[in-house]
Design a protein around this motif. Structure first.
Motif, mmCIF file in Angstrom:
data_model
loop_
_atom_site.group_PDB
_atom_site.id
_atom_site.type_symbol
_atom_site.label_atom_id
_atom_site.label_comp_id
_atom_site.label_asym_id
_atom_site.label_seq_id
_atom_site.Cartn_x
_atom_site.Cartn_y
_atom_site.Cartn_z
ATOM 1 N N VAL A 112 -6.546 7.537 -4.613
ATOM 2 C CA VAL A 112 -6.648 6.166 -4.128
ATOM 3 C C VAL A 112 -6.436 5.167 -5.250
ATOM 4 C CG1 VAL A 112 -8.135 4.513 -2.951
ATOM 5 C CG2 VAL A 112 -8.286 6.929 -2.379
ATOM 6 N N GLN A 113 -5.671 4.126 -4.951
ATOM 7 C CA GLN A 113 -5.545 2.991 -5.844
ATOM 8 C C GLN A 113 -5.927 1.759 -5.039
ATOM 9 O OE1 GLN A 113 -1.647 2.781 -7.521
ATOM 10 N NE2 GLN A 113 -1.838 4.714 -8.628
ATOM 11 N N ASN A 114 -6.495 0.772 -5.701
ATOM 12 C CA ASN A 114 -6.945 -0.432 -5.011
ATOM 13 C C ASN A 114 -6.392 -1.673 -5.682
ATOM 14 O OD1 ASN A 114 -9.168 0.537 -3.024
ATOM 15 N ND2 ASN A 114 -9.580 1.633 -4.921
ATOM 16 N N ILE A 115 -6.156 -2.687 -4.869
ATOM 17 C CA ILE A 115 -5.779 -3.993 -5.397
ATOM 18 C C ILE A 115 -6.440 -5.029 -4.505
ATOM 19 C CG2 ILE A 115 -3.637 -4.069 -4.024
ATOM 20 C CD1 ILE A 115 -2.404 -5.703 -6.314
ATOM 21 N N SER A 116 -6.997 -6.078 -5.098
ATOM 22 C CA SER A 116 -7.734 -7.078 -4.343
ATOM 23 C C SER A 116 -7.120 -8.456 -4.520
ATOM 24 C CB SER A 116 -9.206 -7.105 -4.788
ATOM 25 O OG SER A 116 -9.826 -5.857 -4.575
ATOM 26 N N TYR A 117 -7.292 -9.285 -3.475
ATOM 27 C CA TYR A 117 -6.832 -10.665 -3.512
ATOM 28 C C TYR A 117 -8.043 -11.573 -3.371
ATOM 29 C CZ TYR A 117 -2.162 -8.772 -3.085
ATOM 30 O OH TYR A 117 -0.999 -8.071 -3.321
ATOM 31 N N GLU A 118 -8.101 -12.609 -4.194
ATOM 32 C CA GLU A 118 -9.269 -13.475 -4.203
ATOM 33 C C GLU A 118 -9.299 -14.354 -2.962
ATOM 34 O OE1 GLU A 118 -11.723 -13.347 -6.325
ATOM 35 O OE2 GLU A 118 -10.689 -11.653 -7.260
ATOM 36 N N PRO A 119 -10.509 -14.737 -2.523
ATOM 37 C CA PRO A 119 -10.642 -15.589 -1.343
ATOM 38 C C PRO A 119 -10.111 -16.991 -1.572
ATOM 39 C CG PRO A 119 -12.759 -15.301 -2.410
ATOM 40 C CD PRO A 119 -11.803 -14.358 -3.084
ATOM 41 N N SER A 120 -9.748 -17.611 -0.469
ATOM 42 C CA SER A 120 -9.255 -18.984 -0.531
ATOM 43 C C SER A 120 -10.426 -19.954 -0.625
ATOM 44 C CB SER A 120 -8.428 -19.295 0.736
ATOM 45 O OG SER A 120 -8.161 -20.670 0.825
ATOM 46 N N VAL A 141 -6.235 -2.723 3.914
ATOM 47 C CA VAL A 141 -4.966 -2.275 4.493
ATOM 48 C C VAL A 141 -4.570 -1.012 3.735
ATOM 49 C CG1 VAL A 141 -2.566 -2.860 4.981
ATOM 50 C CG2 VAL A 141 -4.323 -4.642 5.043
ATOM 51 N N THR A 142 -4.410 0.095 4.427
ATOM 52 C CA THR A 142 -4.220 1.378 3.760
ATOM 53 C C THR A 142 -2.879 2.023 4.102
ATOM 54 O OG1 THR A 142 -5.278 2.618 5.560
ATOM 55 C CG2 THR A 142 -6.700 1.791 3.805
ATOM 56 N N ALA A 143 -2.483 2.953 3.267
ATOM 57 C CA ALA A 143 -1.290 3.776 3.509
ATOM 58 C C ALA A 143 -1.569 5.167 2.943
ATOM 59 C CB ALA A 143 -0.053 3.174 2.857
ATOM 60 N N ARG A 144 -1.024 6.187 3.611
ATOM 61 C CA ARG A 144 -1.266 7.570 3.190
ATOM 62 C C ARG A 144 0.034 8.346 3.344
ATOM 63 N NH1 ARG A 144 -4.007 12.335 5.557
ATOM 64 N NH2 ARG A 144 -5.359 13.253 3.987
ATOM 65 N N VAL A 145 0.507 8.971 2.263
ATOM 66 C CA VAL A 145 1.774 9.681 2.290
ATOM 67 C C VAL A 145 1.598 11.078 1.722
ATOM 68 C CG1 VAL A 145 3.131 7.554 2.055
ATOM 69 C CG2 VAL A 145 2.447 8.828 0.010
ATOM 70 N N THR A 146 2.443 11.989 2.196
ATOM 71 C CA THR A 146 2.494 13.354 1.673
ATOM 72 C C THR A 146 3.891 13.601 1.115
ATOM 73 O OG1 THR A 146 0.836 14.147 3.244
ATOM 74 C CG2 THR A 146 2.257 15.806 2.227
ATOM 75 N N VAL A 147 3.957 14.050 -0.142
ATOM 76 C CA VAL A 147 5.257 14.240 -0.825
ATOM 77 C C VAL A 147 5.306 15.653 -1.404
ATOM 78 C CG1 VAL A 147 6.855 13.315 -2.529
ATOM 79 C CG2 VAL A 147 5.179 11.796 -1.457
ATOM 80 N N SER A 148 6.457 16.280 -1.269
ATOM 81 C CA SER A 148 6.719 17.584 -1.901
ATOM 82 C C SER A 148 7.722 17.411 -3.029
ATOM 83 C CB SER A 148 7.257 18.595 -0.873
ATOM 84 O OG SER A 148 6.276 18.910 0.085
ATOM 85 N N ALA A 200 0.830 -1.206 0.000
ATOM 86 C CA ALA A 200 0.000 0.000 0.000
ATOM 87 C C ALA A 200 0.864 1.256 0.000
ATOM 88 C CB ALA A 200 -0.925 -0.012 1.222
ATOM 89 N N ARG A 201 1.978 1.241 0.726
ATOM 90 C CA ARG A 201 2.882 2.396 0.741
ATOM 91 C C ARG A 201 3.441 2.667 -0.656
ATOM 92 N NH1 ARG A 201 5.102 0.007 5.982
ATOM 93 N NH2 ARG A 201 4.246 1.327 7.638
ATOM 94 N N THR A 202 3.882 1.595 -1.332
ATOM 95 C CA THR A 202 4.419 1.751 -2.683
ATOM 96 C C THR A 202 3.371 2.344 -3.620
ATOM 97 O OG1 THR A 202 5.921 -0.136 -2.364
ATOM 98 C CG2 THR A 202 5.439 0.514 -4.636
ATOM 99 N N MET A 203 2.158 1.850 -3.518
ATOM 100 C CA MET A 203 1.077 2.343 -4.357
ATOM 101 C C MET A 203 0.725 3.791 -4.025
ATOM 102 S SD MET A 203 -1.138 -1.149 -4.065
ATOM 103 C CE MET A 203 -2.678 -0.371 -4.528
ATOM 104 N N ALA A 204 0.800 4.152 -2.733
ATOM 105 C CA ALA A 204 0.482 5.519 -2.320
ATOM 106 C C ALA A 204 1.518 6.502 -2.869
ATOM 107 C CB ALA A 204 0.416 5.602 -0.795
ATOM 108 N N ILE A 205 2.785 6.097 -2.855
ATOM 109 C CA ILE A 205 3.843 6.940 -3.427
ATOM 110 C C ILE A 205 3.594 7.154 -4.918
ATOM 111 C CG2 ILE A 205 6.287 7.001 -4.050
ATOM 112 C CD1 ILE A 205 5.896 7.700 -1.196
ATOM 113 N N LYS A 206 3.258 6.088 -5.615
ATOM 114 C CA LYS A 206 2.985 6.190 -7.047
ATOM 115 C C LYS A 206 1.792 7.108 -7.296
ATOM 116 C CE LYS A 206 1.925 3.405 -11.122
ATOM 117 N NZ LYS A 206 1.657 2.019 -11.638
ATOM 118 N N ALA A 207 0.766 6.963 -6.455
ATOM 119 C CA ALA A 207 -0.425 7.801 -6.618
ATOM 120 C C ALA A 207 -0.099 9.271 -6.401
ATOM 121 C CB ALA A 207 -1.511 7.349 -5.634
ATOM 122 N N ALA A 208 0.748 9.555 -5.406
ATOM 123 C CA ALA A 208 1.132 10.940 -5.128
ATOM 124 C C ALA A 208 1.923 11.532 -6.299
ATOM 125 C CB ALA A 208 1.959 11.006 -3.843
#
Length: 259
Positions: A224-232, A247-254, A165-173
């Protein structure tokens, strides 16, 4: 030193300081600051359950002994279901002088008005074998537990999904900053600062550890970006509908801003 000389020195120092401030202003980069948030949806693979045990008695000792007997039966249920003892824990113990107007203790007055003391405890169980959840809840109530206080669906791979989620949040920012800058005819340069912000609410719905429970999940996103995993397939033969937890992550980038 003569007054004129002192004045000259003071003016000279002032000009130097003013020049330094002007230079800093010129050198300070223009920035664009954005926030990115990402969410990874996963099927829970463990559950934390809080089970309430309660009993009354004519004395504090009698109430406590009665409550402990019920608690022992609940613990015996976990043994029957082969839940390891390290995943079973008493998280709170309370003893009260029972009052008739107290809703929580009204059971003490349904059969005998002379009962004046109450005892209760919370048993916290971490269940790794999710499909036996229904058996655990049913048998615990049959053993004498008075309330299922909370059921918290979780993932044992929280660090793994949080990093995703952190990696995706950085990409989104970054994408957000580039889009905003592009609309103004600018480009983004090197990142100048980055910080992780706490997510609003919890990562999954949770009733809390209080006797009555309470709480909830909420989210607030800028990007926001989302990714899902299928049930077992291991849950196909159960009545459980696990859904997904977030499971979430939120980052602020300058970023530097250039033409």
């Amino acid at each position: 030193m003569k007054p004129v000389t002192l004045m000259f020195v003071s003016v000279f120092i002032f000009l130097l300081m003013a020049g330094a401030v002007a230079d800093d202003a010129v050198k300070s980069p223009r920035l664009i600051t954005v926030t990115g948030e990402a969410q990874v949806n996963v099927i829970p693979d463990e559950v934390a359950i809080s089970i309430g045990v309660q009993a009354c008695g004519d004395t504090a000792t009698a109430a406590k002994l009665a409550e402990e007997e019920i608690a022992k039966k609940v613990v015996d249920v976990t043994k029957q279901l082969k839940i390891e003892s390290r995943y079973v824990q008493t998280t709170s113990i309370e003893m009260d002088l029972v009052k008739p107007e107290s809703y929580d203790w009204r059971v003490c007055y349904q059969t005998d008005e002379s009962r004046k003391y109450g005892a209760r405890q919370m048993i916290r169980i971490t269940l790794k074998d999710v499909p036996i959840l229904e058996d655990l809840l049913t048998k615990s109530l049959e053993a004498g537990a008075i309330r299922i206080v909370g059921v918290d669906f979780r993932t044992s791979n929280l660090r793994k999904y949080r990093d995703q989620a952190r990696t995706m949040a950085i990409k989104a920012a970054k994408e957000k900053a580039a889009l905003m800058a592009g609309e103004l005819g600018c480009k983004i340069g090197q990142p100048q600062s980055i910080s992780e912000q706490p997510s609003y609410g919890r990562d999954w719905y949770y009733y809390g550890s209080g006797w009555w429970g309470g709480g909830g999940y909420s989210s607030s996103a800028n990007s926001v970006q989302n990714i899902s995993y299928e049930p077992s397939s291991s849950y196909d033969n159960t009545a459980l509908s696990l859904g997904q937890i977030a499971v979430t992550a939120r980052v602020t980038v300058s970023f530097e801003l250039s033409q």
